[in-house]
Scaffold this motif. Structure first.
Motif, PDB file in Angstrom:
ATOM      1  N   ALA A  30     129.739  44.383 -47.107  1.00  0.00           N
ATOM      2  CA  ALA A  30     129.392  45.774 -47.424  1.00  0.00           C
ATOM      3  C   ALA A  30     128.011  45.813 -48.058  1.00  0.00           C
ATOM      4  N   TYR A  31     127.272  46.856 -47.730  1.00  0.00           N
ATOM      5  CA  TYR A  31     125.986  47.084 -48.392  1.00  0.00           C
ATOM      6  C   TYR A  31     126.256  47.867 -49.671  1.00  0.00           C
ATOM      7  N   THR A  32     125.612  47.453 -50.764  1.00  0.00           N
ATOM      8  CA  THR A  32     125.947  48.093 -52.044  1.00  0.00           C
ATOM      9  C   THR A  32     124.966  49.208 -52.410  1.00  0.00           C
ATOM     10  N   ASP A  33     123.841  49.302 -51.711  1.00  0.00           N
ATOM     11  CA  ASP A  33     122.839  50.306 -52.072  1.00  0.00           C
ATOM     12  C   ASP A  33     122.708  51.324 -50.926  1.00  0.00           C
ATOM     13  N   PRO A  34     123.421  52.471 -51.017  1.00  0.00           N
ATOM     14  CA  PRO A  34     123.424  53.425 -49.892  1.00  0.00           C
ATOM     15  C   PRO A  34     122.034  53.940 -49.527  1.00  0.00           C
ATOM     16  N   SER A  35     121.142  54.100 -50.519  1.00  0.00           N
ATOM     17  CA  SER A  35     119.835  54.659 -50.151  1.00  0.00           C
ATOM     18  C   SER A  35     118.993  53.610 -49.420  1.00  0.00           C
ATOM     19  N   ALA A  36     119.141  52.349 -49.791  1.00  0.00           N
ATOM     20  CA  ALA A  36     118.409  51.293 -49.058  1.00  0.00           C
ATOM     21  C   ALA A  36     118.953  51.188 -47.630  1.00  0.00           C
ATOM     22  N   LEU A  37     120.271  51.343 -47.501  1.00  0.00           N
ATOM     23  CA  LEU A  37     120.870  51.291 -46.155  1.00  0.00           C
ATOM     24  C   LEU A  37     120.340  52.454 -45.321  1.00  0.00           C
ATOM     25  N   GLN A  38     120.316  53.635 -45.902  1.00  0.00           N
ATOM     26  CA  GLN A  38     119.841  54.800 -45.146  1.00  0.00           C
ATOM     27  C   GLN A  38     118.373  54.628 -44.758  1.00  0.00           C
ATOM     28  N   ALA A  39     117.581  54.093 -45.678  1.00  0.00           N
ATOM     29  CA  ALA A  39     116.148  53.902 -45.378  1.00  0.00           C
ATOM     30  C   ALA A  39     115.977  52.939 -44.206  1.00  0.00           C
ATOM     31  N   ALA A  40     116.757  51.865 -44.178  1.00  0.00           N
ATOM     32  CA  ALA A  40     116.645  50.890 -43.084  1.00  0.00           C
ATOM     33  C   ALA A  40     117.087  51.521 -41.764  1.00  0.00           C
ATOM     34  N   ARG A  41     118.189  52.270 -41.816  1.00  0.00           N
ATOM     35  CA  ARG A  41     118.685  52.903 -40.582  1.00  0.00           C
ATOM     36  C   ARG A  41     117.652  53.911 -40.040  1.00  0.00           C
ATOM     37  N   THR A  42     117.033  54.664 -40.945  1.00  0.00           N
ATOM     38  CA  THR A  42     116.045  55.655 -40.511  1.00  0.00           C
ATOM     39  C   THR A  42     114.840  54.959 -39.871  1.00  0.00           C
ATOM     40  N   ARG A  43     114.375  53.903 -40.507  1.00  0.00           N
ATOM     41  CA  ARG A  43     113.208  53.178 -39.972  1.00  0.00           C
ATOM     42  C   ARG A  43     113.515  52.626 -38.580  1.00  0.00           C
ATOM     43  N   LEU A  44     114.707  52.029 -38.466  1.00  0.00           N
ATOM     44  CA  LEU A  44     115.102  51.444 -37.166  1.00  0.00           C
ATOM     45  C   LEU A  44     115.187  52.507 -36.079  1.00  0.00           C
ATOM     46  N   ALA A  45     115.663  53.682 -36.470  1.00  0.00           N
ATOM     47  CA  ALA A  45     115.821  54.746 -35.473  1.00  0.00           C
ATOM     48  C   ALA A  45     114.460  55.268 -35.018  1.00  0.00           C
ATOM     49  N   GLU A  46     113.430  55.089 -35.857  1.00  0.00           N
ATOM     50  CA  GLU A  46     112.089  55.555 -35.484  1.00  0.00           C
ATOM     51  C   GLU A  46     111.368  54.557 -34.579  1.00  0.00           C
ATOM     52  N   PHE A  47     111.743  53.293 -34.652  1.00  0.00           N
ATOM     53  CA  PHE A  47     111.023  52.259 -33.881  1.00  0.00           C
ATOM     54  C   PHE A  47     111.227  52.463 -32.384  1.00  0.00           C
ATOM     55  N   PRO A  48     110.264  51.991 -31.582  1.00  0.00           N
ATOM     56  CA  PRO A  48     110.473  52.055 -30.131  1.00  0.00           C
ATOM     57  C   PRO A  48     111.634  51.166 -29.711  1.00  0.00           C
ATOM     58  N   PRO A  49     112.200  51.427 -28.534  1.00  0.00           N
ATOM     59  CA  PRO A  49     113.329  50.588 -28.096  1.00  0.00           C
ATOM     60  C   PRO A  49     112.866  49.169 -27.771  1.00  0.00           C
ATOM     61  N   LEU A  50     113.790  48.219 -27.897  1.00  0.00           N
ATOM     62  CA  LEU A  50     113.464  46.835 -27.544  1.00  0.00           C
ATOM     63  C   LEU A  50     113.578  46.607 -26.038  1.00  0.00           C
ATOM     64  N   VAL A  51     114.486  47.337 -25.398  1.00  0.00           N
ATOM     65  CA  VAL A  51     114.662  47.210 -23.948  1.00  0.00           C
ATOM     66  C   VAL A  51     114.728  48.631 -23.372  1.00  0.00           C
ATOM     67  N   THR A  52     114.719  48.745 -22.049  1.00  0.00           N
ATOM     68  CA  THR A  52     114.694  50.081 -21.457  1.00  0.00           C
ATOM     69  C   THR A  52     115.966  50.336 -20.643  1.00  0.00           C
ATOM     70  N   SER A  53     116.218  51.615 -20.413  1.00  0.00           N
ATOM     71  CA  SER A  53     117.439  51.966 -19.678  1.00  0.00           C
ATOM     72  C   SER A  53     117.368  51.471 -18.236  1.00  0.00           C
TER      73      SER A  53
END
Ligand code: PEP
Ligand code: CO
Length: 464
Positions: A30-53
């Motif tokens: 489990a991740y213990t710091d919800p705001s750090a988890l949210q920050a990482a998830r947000t950053r990842l969602a902004e990055f370009p995809p690693l592979v394409t459809s």
């Protein structure tokens, strides 16, 4: 497959990339710091995809061919990739051994081979226990197990073992660097296997090899030139003048925060794609029908691997297929059997017969590694080459008897000269294991063992 979507899958309107988070689950970490988890998830969602459809759909079409016996899939790589090993030599060597094995298989099976690496994201590991106890600063301490570099770090200290959401961002970046290097190598002619210096066959002269086996390997390596022309004739792009060899990535979709953040819709297609990898898979420990992994995976358009081993039975398997592939789409499901050498005969025939009698479209793949872990008397985790080979041979036979198709294999391997699995023509014994034991998780086949296994598999399959 054209660029416009032709899928007839019905979409579940209750599903969204985050619906797995509503599924009750006893999470192993489990991740213990919800705001750090949210920050990482947000950053990842902004990055370009690693592979394409379109790459994903191309792989799906190739898996569909392999289901029909018109192609073979070779999947392999580390048990656990690490961020530290994101370096040119280990990456190039893994690519090289996979390319060479594929060539042996193309030659032996007389069919095109699709290569899928356990690369560029194989950073998350399921563990049999969520914690482990060991010595830390002179006293025995219980800490979270090591879940792979996407979750925490291997050294046994409280700081390293605490799950850190920022490692998902680091994992993405390292996956991206790995993929960038692989794509450049393939574009730059690395796949030109006509050069004999790329082959290290010196182990064939190992004194422990029987005359028959030595003669067989020598004969096969002499005729590999034929294999190259075969590959060309089969419509693979010409290796000596080509700039591209198809290559796909895969990893266990264990950390669903990471997968979800990169799961999105794309223009002109229906549904969601997990764009961290082409072929994510669900591990043997996480395929519960009412669990979060099945919930997440059932909504994505990617082909999906599912590891299956004892105690799975036919009913459970069919329920998994109902959940993940209700429309029985071709190329969608890769069933990766990992029975263990002494369980193949008791388990495989029933599963093969059931899936066949229900007319389910699946690609059967054999992972002869994960049911065959053993410990030496001094406590080192290893696998025996003969067990791996024997499981493969028994699986080949089981498919032959059931009238089903073995369409692929799945290995844990590395291009380095490690000593982690015992046996093979290279003659690795238990005493050798400490010489170069580098894996952070399960023991891998080394370069020579991998190539030898490809020769033996080609032989076993072409005999039947
Ligand atoms: C793996 O592939 O590294 C693994 C943990 O496999 P399984 O889920 O089959 O045990
Ligand atoms: Co493993």
């Amino acid at each position: 497959m054209s660029d416009t979507d032709t899928t007839s899958r019905t979409l579940d309107t209750n599903w969204n990339p985050g619906s797995w988070r509503d599924v009750p689950f006893d999470a192993p970490f489990a991740y213990t710091d919800p705001s750090a988890l949210q920050a990482a998830r947000t950053r990842l969602a902004e990055f370009p995809p690693l592979v394409t459809s379109w790459e994903i759909e191309r792989l799906k079409a190739q898996i569909a061919q392999a289901q029909r016996g018109e192609r073979f899939i070779l999947q392999g790589g580390d048990c656990a990739e690490t961020l530290d090993e994101c370096q040119p030599a280990p990456i190039a060597n893994k690519l090289k051994i996979l390319l060479q094995m594929s060539l042996v298989l193309i030659h032996g099976l007389r069919t095109p081979v699709t290569r899928v690496g356990r690369f560029a994201g194989q950073y998350a590991k399921p563990r049999s226990s969520p914690t482990e106890s060991a010595d830390h600063n002179g006293s025995v301490c219980e800490l979270p197990s090591y879940f792979g570099d996407l979750v925490n770090r291997a050294p046994f200290t409280p700081e390293h073992r605490a799950p850190d959401p920022n490692l998902m961002v680091e994992g993405y970046k390292h996956a991206s660097m790995t993929l960038n290097f692989i794509r450049s190598l393939l574009d730059g002619g690395f796949a030109d296997l006509h050069h004999p210096e790329y082959w290290d066959l010196s182990f064939f002269h190992n004194a422990d090899l029987s005359d028959a086996r030595r003669a067989q390997y020598e004969m096969m390596s002499r005729t590999l030139a034929d294999g190259l022309s075969f590959m060309e004739n089969l419509g693979e792009q010409k290796v000596h003048e080509s700039t591209r060899v198809d290559f796909y990535t895969s990893h266990e979709g264990l950390n669903l925060h990471y997968e979800e953040a990169q799961t999105r819709t794309v223009p002109r297609r229906t549904g969601y794609y997990d764009l961290t990898t082409h072929l994510p898979w669900i591990g043997q420990r996480n395929r519960q029908l009412d669990g979060p992994h099945i919930e997440f995976f059932k909504g994505i358009q990617n082909p999906i691997g599912v590891k299956i081993g004892p105690p799975i039975n036919g009913d459970e398997l069919i329920s998994i297929l109902d959940a993940l592939n209700p429309t029985n789409e071709e190329g969608k499901i890769v069933l990766i059997t990992r029975m263990g050498v002494s369980n193949v005969q008791a388990n495989m025939p029933g599963l093969l017969a059931r899936v066949k009698s229900e007319g389910r479209n699946v690609l059967w793949m054999s992972d002869p590694m994960h049911g065959n872990g053993i410990k030496t008397s001094s406590g080192i985790k290893t696998r025996n080459f003969n067990d791996i080979l024997s499981e493969l041979e028994q699986v080949v036979d089981a498919h032959h008897e059931a009238g089903t198709i073995l369409g692929g294999v799945h290995f844990e391997l590395t291009g380095e000269d490690v000593t982690e699995c015992v046996g093979g023509a290279a003659g690795i014994t238990e005493d050798d294991l400490t010489r170069n034991y580098a894996t952070l998780c399960d023991p891998r086949l080394n370069y020579q063992q991998s190539l030898e296994l490809a020769f033996l598999l080609a032989g076993a399959m072409s005999k039947r």
